[in-house]
Design a protein around this motif. Sequence first.
Motif, PDB file in Angstrom:
ATOM      1  N   UNK A 183       0.848  -1.184   0.000  1.00 39.41           N
ATOM      2  CA  UNK A 183       0.000   0.000   0.000  1.00 39.41           C
ATOM      3  C   UNK A 183       0.890   1.243   0.000  1.00 39.41           C
ATOM      4  N   UNK A 184       0.634   2.129  -0.958  1.00 31.87           N
ATOM      5  CA  UNK A 184       1.498   3.297  -1.089  1.00 31.87           C
ATOM      6  C   UNK A 184       0.735   4.603  -1.102  1.00 31.87           C
ATOM      7  N   UNK A 185       1.460   5.656  -0.786  1.00 29.50           N
ATOM      8  CA  UNK A 185       0.962   7.023  -0.930  1.00 29.50           C
ATOM      9  C   UNK A 185       1.799   7.699  -1.998  1.00 29.50           C
ATOM     10  N   UNK A 186       1.142   8.452  -2.858  1.00 27.84           N
ATOM     11  CA  UNK A 186       1.874   9.295  -3.782  1.00 27.84           C
ATOM     12  C   UNK A 186       2.473  10.474  -3.019  1.00 27.84           C
ATOM     13  N   UNK A 187       3.552  10.986  -3.551  1.00 28.52           N
ATOM     14  CA  UNK A 187       4.104  12.242  -3.036  1.00 28.52           C
ATOM     15  C   UNK A 187       3.006  13.310  -2.962  1.00 28.52           C
ATOM     16  N   UNK A 188       2.063  13.227  -3.933  1.00 25.42           N
ATOM     17  CA  UNK A 188       1.012  14.237  -4.040  1.00 25.42           C
ATOM     18  C   UNK A 188      -0.053  14.095  -2.954  1.00 25.42           C
ATOM     19  N   UNK A 189       0.052  13.045  -2.152  1.00 29.74           N
ATOM     20  CA  UNK A 189      -0.855  12.937  -1.011  1.00 29.74           C
ATOM     21  C   UNK A 189      -0.561  14.023   0.017  1.00 29.74           C
ATOM     22  N   UNK A 190       0.664  14.572  -0.039  1.00 26.26           N
ATOM     23  CA  UNK A 190       1.083  15.507   1.004  1.00 26.26           C
ATOM     24  C   UNK A 190       1.683  16.817   0.493  1.00 26.26           C
ATOM     25  N   UNK A 213       6.974  14.756   2.998  1.00 26.92           N
ATOM     26  CA  UNK A 213       6.048  13.737   2.504  1.00 26.92           C
ATOM     27  C   UNK A 213       6.474  12.338   2.925  1.00 26.92           C
ATOM     28  N   UNK A 214       7.763  12.079   2.913  1.00 26.68           N
ATOM     29  CA  UNK A 214       8.276  10.773   3.350  1.00 26.68           C
ATOM     30  C   UNK A 214       7.916  10.526   4.813  1.00 26.68           C
ATOM     31  N   UNK A 215       8.135  11.514   5.646  1.00 28.46           N
ATOM     32  CA  UNK A 215       7.821  11.376   7.069  1.00 28.46           C
ATOM     33  C   UNK A 215       6.325  11.176   7.291  1.00 28.46           C
ATOM     34  N   UNK A 216       5.500  11.923   6.552  1.00 29.02           N
ATOM     35  CA  UNK A 216       4.052  11.806   6.707  1.00 29.02           C
ATOM     36  C   UNK A 216       3.552  10.430   6.267  1.00 29.02           C
ATOM     37  N   UNK A 217       4.068   9.926   5.150  1.00 28.56           N
ATOM     38  CA  UNK A 217       3.634   8.622   4.654  1.00 28.56           C
ATOM     39  C   UNK A 217       4.020   7.507   5.617  1.00 28.56           C
ATOM     40  N   UNK A 218       5.217   7.611   6.171  1.00 28.63           N
ATOM     41  CA  UNK A 218       5.657   6.601   7.130  1.00 28.63           C
ATOM     42  C   UNK A 218       4.801   6.630   8.391  1.00 28.63           C
ATOM     43  N   UNK A 219       4.522   7.811   8.885  1.00 24.31           N
ATOM     44  CA  UNK A 219       3.732   7.957  10.106  1.00 24.31           C
ATOM     45  C   UNK A 219       2.312   7.444   9.908  1.00 24.31           C
ATOM     46  N   UNK A 220       1.768   7.610   8.696  1.00 21.50           N
ATOM     47  CA  UNK A 220       0.409   7.165   8.413  1.00 21.50           C
ATOM     48  C   UNK A 220       0.287   5.656   8.281  1.00 21.50           C
TER      49      UNK A 220
END
Length: 282
Positions: A5-12, A25-32
């Motif tokens: 399951x991934x997040x695009x950079x554009x998620x943040x 964005x990397x930190x936010x995706x990891x935390x989520x």
Amino acid sequence: MKIQFGASLLSYITPLWTAEAGHYAIQKAAKAGFDLIEILLPNNMDFDATTVKKQLRDNNLDVACSLNLPKEAHIPFYPKEALILIKQALDKTAGVDATFLGGVLHGGIGVFTGSPVTEAEKDITANVWGEAAHHAAALGITIGIEPINRYESYVCNTAVNVIELIGRAGADNLGVHLDTFHMNIEENNFYDPILQSGKLLKHLHITESHRGMPGEGTVNWDELFRGLKTIDFEGNLVLENFSSSIPGMQQAVSLWQTSPHDADALALGSLNFLKQKIEEVQ
């Protein structure tokens, strides 16, 4: 099924890459709680892969990369320029230890001739893909080609369009990268393109018909996930939905309506939706 399951950079953040925004964005995706982040590479290739690789490792986050060809690298018009840019993107992809490069790699977004794609244009595109695939193979990278809607490109609009040109290119490390937003416009349904792609399908952009929260629009998610189950999909499901709460996002992606969800709520809600749908078809 074996899925990340991934997040695009554009998620943040907006598509305009900066080192600071990328780290955020990397930190936010990891935390989520995402498994990976998809990094949309900047066309100028001003991207410090060594630093980003360390940031990913520090946050225990896997990565895939993508590239959207600009108008000045429209393959049928500028095949040499397009190949140079794709090769540069492949080198950056290898630099962060990613094994997948996806995106709009068939033509410059927004370039049109006023006619359907010609056989000559198909051959030019397939030849570029073949040369790019050879470079990618030496790096251990799979390339995924993303068909997009008729208002953004005339070269590849459907899964079948991409599959045909992969056949012409004749490289076994070329695959299909689908996007539910574009499928909702161009495909007859969400099941058949999954089956048509089969094991060529490596990567999926997950977004609702209006780029918002999955389940709140017109995408037939039951068809989509039934298709993924049928082919025993192994690959990435990456969110590419947008929130107007991100400064500059409305202008960057023509998101003129105000989003009912902020970026964090949209990302978390979408991730939970994906996990629920996978559980339903297991």
